[in-house]
Design a protein around this motif. Structure first.
Motif: not given
Length: 210
Positions: A26, A53, A56-57, A59-61, A63-65, A146
């Motif tokens: 990551t 755009t 950040p997407l 990092v969020l996705t 990071g969640a997984t 994902w």
């Protein structure tokens, strides 16, 4: 211990290796997609656009997984990830790496639209169109991978929680049975015979969480 940990002889080196690569992969792929191509001569306005755009997407996705992969708390003896989770991770990583390689960036000059592929090739229009198509395919595969990974991790976390709750409930019932047998004998001044089995502490393991 996981129920199958004592009986299985299978090696989970692949699953454990992929798990160990989650954070390093990551940390490498996000900057690669963002600005890695600039070091290979294919930088442009997407460096700025992606900063607000795509980055950040990602990092969020991712990071969640990553959090879901760790909250499973699977032991290494049964694989820190399931085989499907490990395969989904690899597919996602390959797709993101391919996207960073094929995405066509552009600058102010009319002939500045390039990707890593076109810089390495002849830079012609045909190669540029091919690179654009491949970047779109890679982006779609990354999104699908994902989503697959997210479903697998949600299912894995649900199963892990159910297993932990079952283990806690079983330990609580065993402690209550032990307390009923040995605690009752002590209340009448008797000395219960030592029976084979666990030596329970004075404090109970606690009731299972609901």
């Amino acid at each position: 211990m996981h129920p199958s940990a004592a009986t299985t002889t299978r090696s989970y080196a692949f699953e454990n290796a992929v798990f160990a690569m989650i954070i390093p992969a990551t940390a490498l792929l996000v900057p690669w997609v963002w600005f890695g191509r600039a070091f290979l001569g294919a930088g442009g306005w997407y460096l700025l656009f992606f900063a607000f755009t795509v980055v950040p997407l990602l990092v969020l996705t991712l990071g969640a997984t990553t959090v879901l992969a760790f909250t499973q708390r699977r032991p290494a003896g049964t694989g820190r990830l399931t085989t499907r989770q490990a395969c989904a991770h690899l597919l996602l990583w390959v797709a993101l790496a391919a996207f960073g390689f094929f995405v066509v960036d552009f600058g102010d000059a009319s002939d500045s639209a390039n990707s890593v592929l076109t810089v390495a090739g002849d830079g012609g229009e045909t190669l540029r169109d091919l690179s654009t198509t491949l970047s779109l395919v890679a982006g779609a595969v990354a999104a699908a991978a994902w989503l697959w990974l997210l479903v697998e991790l949600v299912v894995g976390n649900t199963e892990s929680k159910r297993r932990r709750d079952a283990d806690a409930s079983r330990q609580w019932q065993q402690w209550q049975a032990w307390q009923a047998q040995h605690g009752g004998a002590q209340a009448y001044g008797e000395h219960p015979q030592q029976q084979p089995g666990p030596s329970w502490p004075q404090q109970p393991p606690g009731p299972p969480r609901t």
